[in-house]
Design a protein around this motif. Structure first.
Motif, PDB file in Angstrom:
ATOM      1  N   ILE A   1       0.847  -1.218   0.000  1.00  0.00           N
ATOM      2  CA  ILE A   1       0.000   0.000   0.000  1.00  0.00           C
ATOM      3  C   ILE A   1       0.869   1.250   0.000  1.00  0.00           C
ATOM      4  O   ILE A   1       0.500   2.268  -0.546  1.00  0.00           O
ATOM      5  N   GLY A   2       2.044   1.154   0.617  1.00  0.00           N
ATOM      6  CA  GLY A   2       2.929   2.308   0.661  1.00  0.00           C
ATOM      7  C   GLY A   2       3.240   2.854  -0.726  1.00  0.00           C
ATOM      8  O   GLY A   2       3.382   4.062  -0.902  1.00  0.00           O
ATOM      9  N   TRP A   3       3.318   1.957  -1.694  1.00  0.00           N
ATOM     10  CA  TRP A   3       3.594   2.429  -3.058  1.00  0.00           C
ATOM     11  C   TRP A   3       2.431   3.218  -3.624  1.00  0.00           C
ATOM     12  O   TRP A   3       2.621   4.200  -4.332  1.00  0.00           O
ATOM     13  N   LEU A   4       1.199   2.764  -3.250  1.00  0.00           N
ATOM     14  CA  LEU A   4       0.019   3.557  -3.636  1.00  0.00           C
ATOM     15  C   LEU A   4       0.119   4.943  -3.025  1.00  0.00           C
ATOM     16  O   LEU A   4      -0.215   5.942  -3.650  1.00  0.00           O
TER      17      LEU A   4
ATOM     18  N   GLY B   1     -15.819  11.270  -0.823  1.00  0.00           N
ATOM     19  CA  GLY B   1     -14.630  11.553  -1.627  1.00  0.00           C
ATOM     20  C   GLY B   1     -14.064  12.931  -1.297  1.00  0.00           C
ATOM     21  O   GLY B   1     -12.855  13.100  -1.105  1.00  0.00           O
ATOM     22  N   GLN B   2     -14.967  13.893  -1.192  1.00  0.00           N
ATOM     23  CA  GLN B   2     -14.550  15.260  -0.872  1.00  0.00           C
ATOM     24  C   GLN B   2     -13.886  15.313   0.501  1.00  0.00           C
ATOM     25  O   GLN B   2     -12.831  15.911   0.675  1.00  0.00           O
ATOM     26  N   MET B   3     -14.493  14.633   1.466  1.00  0.00           N
ATOM     27  CA  MET B   3     -13.973  14.665   2.828  1.00  0.00           C
ATOM     28  C   MET B   3     -12.557  14.060   2.872  1.00  0.00           C
ATOM     29  O   MET B   3     -11.645  14.610   3.476  1.00  0.00           O
ATOM     30  N   PHE B   4     -12.372  12.956   2.177  1.00  0.00           N
ATOM     31  CA  PHE B   4     -11.063  12.304   2.172  1.00  0.00           C
ATOM     32  C   PHE B   4      -9.989  13.162   1.554  1.00  0.00           C
ATOM     33  O   PHE B   4      -8.900  13.329   2.093  1.00  0.00           O
ATOM     34  N   PHE B   5     -10.304  13.704   0.391  1.00  0.00           N
ATOM     35  CA  PHE B   5      -9.325  14.537  -0.288  1.00  0.00           C
ATOM     36  C   PHE B   5      -9.021  15.758   0.564  1.00  0.00           C
ATOM     37  O   PHE B   5      -7.869  16.142   0.748  1.00  0.00           O
ATOM     38  N   SER B   6     -10.072  16.359   1.093  1.00  0.00           N
ATOM     39  CA  SER B   6      -9.901  17.585   1.858  1.00  0.00           C
ATOM     40  C   SER B   6      -9.069  17.358   3.119  1.00  0.00           C
ATOM     41  O   SER B   6      -8.316  18.232   3.537  1.00  0.00           O
ATOM     42  N   LEU B   7      -9.197  16.180   3.721  1.00  0.00           N
ATOM     43  CA  LEU B   7      -8.411  15.915   4.931  1.00  0.00           C
ATOM     44  C   LEU B   7      -7.025  15.344   4.602  1.00  0.00           C
ATOM     45  O   LEU B   7      -6.285  14.958   5.494  1.00  0.00           O
ATOM     46  N   SER B   8      -6.680  15.287   3.317  1.00  0.00           N
ATOM     47  CA  SER B   8      -5.358  14.784   2.886  1.00  0.00           C
ATOM     48  C   SER B   8      -5.136  13.328   3.264  1.00  0.00           C
ATOM     49  O   SER B   8      -3.998  12.903   3.465  1.00  0.00           O
ATOM     50  N   LEU B   9      -6.232  12.542   3.373  1.00  0.00           N
ATOM     51  CA  LEU B   9      -6.062  11.179   3.863  1.00  0.00           C
ATOM     52  C   LEU B   9      -5.684  10.204   2.752  1.00  0.00           C
ATOM     53  O   LEU B   9      -5.935  10.453   1.579  1.00  0.00           O
ATOM     54  N   ALA B  10      -5.082   9.095   3.162  1.00  0.00           N
ATOM     55  CA  ALA B  10      -4.729   7.997   2.262  1.00  0.00           C
ATOM     56  C   ALA B  10      -3.840   8.437   1.105  1.00  0.00           C
ATOM     57  O   ALA B  10      -3.925   7.897   0.013  1.00  0.00           O
ATOM     58  N   MET B  11      -3.022   9.433   1.325  1.00  0.00           N
ATOM     59  CA  MET B  11      -2.095   9.863   0.289  1.00  0.00           C
ATOM     60  C   MET B  11      -0.676   9.930   0.834  1.00  0.00           C
ATOM     61  O   MET B  11       0.198  10.542   0.245  1.00  0.00           O
ATOM     62  N   GLY B  12      -0.468   9.394   1.997  1.00  0.00           N
ATOM     63  CA  GLY B  12       0.875   9.391   2.552  1.00  0.00           C
ATOM     64  C   GLY B  12       1.273  10.682   3.260  1.00  0.00           C
ATOM     65  O   GLY B  12       2.196  10.690   4.074  1.00  0.00           O
TER      66      GLY B  12
ATOM     67  N   TRP C   1      -6.984   8.285 -11.368  1.00  0.00           N
ATOM     68  CA  TRP C   1      -6.172   7.214 -10.772  1.00  0.00           C
ATOM     69  C   TRP C   1      -5.793   7.509  -9.327  1.00  0.00           C
ATOM     70  O   TRP C   1      -5.641   6.606  -8.508  1.00  0.00           O
ATOM     71  N   SER C   2      -5.635   8.796  -9.002  1.00  0.00           N
ATOM     72  CA  SER C   2      -5.206   9.138  -7.644  1.00  0.00           C
ATOM     73  C   SER C   2      -6.395   9.279  -6.710  1.00  0.00           C
ATOM     74  O   SER C   2      -6.663   8.416  -5.865  1.00  0.00           O
ATOM     75  N   GLU C   3      -7.149  10.378  -6.894  1.00  0.00           N
ATOM     76  CA  GLU C   3      -8.277  10.627  -6.008  1.00  0.00           C
ATOM     77  C   GLU C   3      -9.399   9.619  -6.243  1.00  0.00           C
ATOM     78  O   GLU C   3     -10.130   9.246  -5.334  1.00  0.00           O
ATOM     79  N   GLY C   4      -9.519   9.170  -7.491  1.00  0.00           N
ATOM     80  CA  GLY C   4     -10.622   8.271  -7.837  1.00  0.00           C
ATOM     81  C   GLY C   4     -10.405   6.848  -7.353  1.00  0.00           C
ATOM     82  O   GLY C   4     -11.307   6.235  -6.791  1.00  0.00           O
ATOM     83  N   ILE C   5      -9.217   6.300  -7.589  1.00  0.00           N
ATOM     84  CA  ILE C   5      -8.995   4.889  -7.277  1.00  0.00           C
ATOM     85  C   ILE C   5      -8.034   4.675  -6.097  1.00  0.00           C
ATOM     86  O   ILE C   5      -8.376   4.031  -5.114  1.00  0.00           O
ATOM     87  N   ALA C   6      -6.822   5.233  -6.199  1.00  0.00           N
ATOM     88  CA  ALA C   6      -5.813   4.948  -5.167  1.00  0.00           C
ATOM     89  C   ALA C   6      -6.274   5.382  -3.772  1.00  0.00           C
ATOM     90  O   ALA C   6      -6.072   4.663  -2.791  1.00  0.00           O
ATOM     91  N   MET C   7      -6.917   6.545  -3.699  1.00  0.00           N
ATOM     92  CA  MET C   7      -7.299   7.057  -2.384  1.00  0.00           C
ATOM     93  C   MET C   7      -8.366   6.199  -1.684  1.00  0.00           C
ATOM     94  O   MET C   7      -8.124   5.709  -0.577  1.00  0.00           O
ATOM     95  N   PRO C   8      -9.530   5.963  -2.308  1.00  0.00           N
ATOM     96  CA  PRO C   8     -10.512   5.127  -1.599  1.00  0.00           C
ATOM     97  C   PRO C   8     -10.034   3.697  -1.382  1.00  0.00           C
ATOM     98  O   PRO C   8     -10.265   3.121  -0.313  1.00  0.00           O
ATOM     99  N   LEU C   9      -9.328   3.159  -2.359  1.00  0.00           N
ATOM    100  CA  LEU C   9      -8.835   1.797  -2.213  1.00  0.00           C
ATOM    101  C   LEU C   9      -7.793   1.726  -1.097  1.00  0.00           C
ATOM    102  O   LEU C   9      -7.813   0.836  -0.238  1.00  0.00           O
ATOM    103  N   GLY C  10      -6.873   2.676  -1.093  1.00  0.00           N
ATOM    104  CA  GLY C  10      -5.832   2.714  -0.076  1.00  0.00           C
ATOM    105  C   GLY C  10      -6.435   2.802   1.324  1.00  0.00           C
ATOM    106  O   GLY C  10      -6.000   2.113   2.253  1.00  0.00           O
TER     107      GLY C  10
END
Ligand code: PHE
Length: 516
Positions: free
Chosen positions: A87-90, A233-244, A419-428
Motif C-alpha cells: 500500500i505504501g507504493w500507492l 470523496g470530498q472529505m477524504f481529499f480535503s483531509l489529505s487522507l490515504a495519500m501518505g 487514478w489518484s483521487e478516484g482509485i488509489a485514495m478510496p482503495l488505499g
C-alpha cells in the motif's frame, strides 16, 4: 537513525503544517461547489457525519502509523503488514499524480493573482477599452499553453524552495505564518461577500434544506447514495487522507504529543475553513449573478468556472476595490495550494531522504527534493498544455475517440485525478482499515495513541469504526468516484466496489495470525 531524522519544532508547528496540508483547493473550491450541486444542507450533514466516523478515525490511524514507525509511507507499511506492504507504493504514486494537476491549478491561481495585482496598479480597462470578464480571462489563459506552463513552473519553484528548507526550517515555518494569514484574509473576503446585495440568497442555498431546488438553482436533488459518494470523496481529499501526507507528517511528531486531540483539531479546523470558504464564495457568486440579471440556474457554481470565471466576475463588478479583493482572495487560495502541495512533495521525497540517511549517506533532502520537483514538473507539462481539454490533446483526442466521452479521458487533469483521487485514495483507505482492523489489530493504533485500555470510550468507538464503518463507507466512495469518472451504469460500479471489499476482506481474514 532516529537522531538525525527531521522533526517538527513544536506541536503548534505540526498542527499548522497538518492543517495546511488539509486546507487546500479542495476546501476553497471543491467543497463549495459540491455542496451546492449536492443539495446544500444534506451534503453538509452527510459530510460532518463521515468526517467524525471515518475521517477522524483514518486521521488518527495514519498519524499513529507514521509516529510509531518513524518511517515514510513505503517503509511504514512494510514494517507493519505482511499482506499489505505494497500500500505504501500507492501512497507515493497517488501524491505524485495529484501534484501533476495541483501544480497546474496553483499556476492558474498565480496568474489570477498577478492579473488582479496588475489591475490594481494600472487601469487595465483603459488599455482594453472594456471590463475584462472572467470568461474571457479564463479562455485566454487556457489557450496559452506557454503561459500556463510557465506559471506551473513558478508554483513548483516556490514549493521546492520551501521543502528544501526542511521539516521545521521550511514546511513548519511557512505554515506557521501562512495559515493564520489565510484565516485572516478569509474573514475579510467573507465580510465583503456577505455585504453584497442579495447575498442572502446564496446563504439560503447553502444552509436552508431544499432551497437549492426551491430557489431554482438546480432541477433535481441527487439521491442520498450519490451524496454519500460525493461527500465521502470530498472529505477524504480535503483531509489529505490515504495519500501518505498525513502519515509522513506524523512520522516527524514527538512521542509525547496527543494524537487523538491533534486529529480532532485538524478535522475541526479543516471543516470550519471549508464552510467559511463556502460562505466567502457562494453568496458572492450568487449575489453577483442576480445583480447582473443572470438567472440563478445559469450562475456557474460548478467546477473550475466557479473559481476562475464566476469569482473573477464578482471582483470585476466591484468597482475600484475589486482588484484589491481579488488580490486578497487569490493570494489566500495560493497559500492554501502551496501548503497542501508541500505536504504531497514531502510524502514523495521522504522515502529517499530516509534511505540515504539509513545508508549513512547523510542528509540529501535538497538533491532529492530537486529531483522530485523535476519529475512532477515534467509530468505536469501535459496537464498544463492541455488547458483542461481545450487544446485538443486530451486523452480522448489522442485515442481518436469523438463525441461525448467519459470524464476520465476528457482532459488530462481528470485523467490524473481519476487514478489518484478516484482509485488509489478510496482503495488505499479501505485496505488500510482492513489491515489495521483485521490483519493486525486496532490495538496496534490504540497502544500508540495511549488508549490501549480497551474499555475507554475512544477505544470502542475506534474499533467499531476501523473494522466496520470505514471499509463499507470506502466502498461507497470508490463506487461514487467510478461513476463520476467512468459514467454509469451505477449498479455495475456498486457491484464491483463491494465485490472488491468482499475479496479483500476474505484475503485479509484468511490465514490471519492473531496478534496479542
Ligand atoms: N487536502 C488538500 C486539499 O483539500 C489536498 C491534498 C490531498 C493534500 C492529499 C495532501 C494530500 O486541497
Amino acid at each position: 537513525m532516529e537522531n538525525n531524522r527531521s522533526s517538527f519544532g513544536s506541536n503548534f508547528g505540526f498542527l499548522m503544517a497538518a492543517i495546511g496540508s488539509a486546507v487546500g483547493l479542495g476546501n476553497i473550491w471543491g467543497f463549495p461547489y459540491k455542496m451546492g450541486r449536492s443539495g446544500g444542507f444534506t451534503f453538509l450533514l452527510v459530510y460532518l457525519l463521515l468526517a467524525v466516523f471515518v475521517g477522524l478515525i483514518i486521521m488518527v490511524s495514519e498519524l499513529a502509523l507514521g509516529r510509531m514507525t518513524r518511517m515514510s509511507p513505503i517503509d511504514a507499511y512494510q514494517a507493519v503488514s505482511k499482506k499489505y506492504k505494497w500500500i505504501g507504493w500507492l501512497a507515493i504514486a497517488a501524491p505524485f499524480l495529484v501534484m501533476t494537476f495541483y501544480a497546474v491549478l496553483g499556476g492558474y491561481v498565480l496568474q489570477y493573482m498577478s492579473l488582479n495585482l496588475a489591475e490594481l496598479s494600472f487601469d487595465l480597462s483603459n488599455i482594453y477599452g472594456q471590463q475584462i470578464t472572467g470568461a474571457a480571462t479564463f479562455s485566454a489563459m487556457l489557450a496559452n499553453p506557454f503561459g500556463c506552463f510557465f506559471f506551473t513552473l513558478l508554483f513548483m519553484l516556490i514549493c521546492m524552495v520551501i521543502v528544501m528548507g526542511g521539516v521545521s526550517g521550511g514546511i513548519e515555518r511557512f505554515n506557521k505564518i501562512g495559515m493564520p494569514a489565510l484565516a485572516a484574509m478569509l474573514v475579510v473576503v467573507i465580510v465583503r461577500s456577505l455585504t453584497l446585495p442579495n447575498a442572502a440568497e446564496g446563504l439560503k442555498f447553502m444552509f436552508v434544506p431544499g432551497y437549492a431546488i426551491k430557489g431554482g438553482f438546480i432541477d433535481q436533488a441527487p439521491d442520498l447514495i450519490s451524496v454519500l459518494g460525493t461527500a465521502g470523496g470530498q472529505m477524504f481529499f480535503s483531509l489529505s487522507l490515504a495519500m501518505g501526507a498525513i502519515l509522513t507528517y506524523g512520522s516527524y511528531l514527538g512521542r509525547e504529543e496527543n494524537l487523538v486531540n491533534n486529529s480532532i483539531t485538524i478535522v475541526f479546523a479543516d471543516t470550519v475553513i471549508a464552510i467559511m470558504a463556502g460562505i466567502a464564495v457562494i453568496p458572492a457568486a450568487v449575489a453577483n449573478g442576480i445583480n447582473n440579471g443572470i438567472p440563478v440556474n445559469e450562475i456557474a457554481l460548478n467546477g473550475p468556472k466557479l473559481l476562475f470565471v464566476t469569482l473573477q466576475d464578482v471582483f470585476s463588478h466591484m468597482g475600484h476595490a475589486g482588484p484589491l479583493f481579488g488580490l486578497i482572495f487569490y493570494l489566500l487560495v495560493l497559500l492554501a495550494a502551496i501548503s497542501s502541495a508541500i505536504s504531497l512533495m514531502e510524502a514523495i521525497g521522504a522515502h529517499w531522504i530516509d534511505k540515504d540517511l539509513q545508508a549513512g549517506k547523510g542528509d540529501n533532502r535538497k538533491k532529492i527534493t530537486i529531483n522530485v520537483s523535476i519529475l512532477i514538473t515534467a509530468a505536469a507539462l501535459i496537464v498544463a498544455v492541455d488547458g483542461l481539454g481545450s487544446n485538443h490533446i486530451h486523452p480522448a483526442a489522442l485515442l481518436g475517440i469523438q463525441g461525448s466521452v467519459p470524464d476520465f479521458i476528457a482532459d488530462w487533469l481528470d485523467f490524473m485525478d481519476c487514478w489518484s483521487e478516484g482509485i488509489a485514495m478510496p482503495l488505499g483507505a479501505m485496505l488500510m482499515a482492513l489491515m489495521i482492523g483485521w490483519e493486525r489489530s486496532p490495538k496496534l493504533i490504540l497502544d500508540e495513541v495511549g488508549h490501549g485500555n480497551h474499555s475507554s470510550f475512544f477505544a470502542k468507538f475506534y474499533t467499531l469504526c476501523i473494522r466496520y464503518v470505514a471499509p463499507v463507507v470506502m466502498a461507497f466512495v470508490l463506487a461514487g468516484q467510478m461513476i463520476g469518472f467512468f459514467g454509469g451504469p451505477d449498479i455495475l460500479w456498486y457491484a464491483l466496489s463491494f465485490a472488491a471489499l468482499a475479496g479483500f476482506a476474505f484475503f485479509t481474514i484468511n490465514g490471519r495470525e492473531k496478534e496479542e
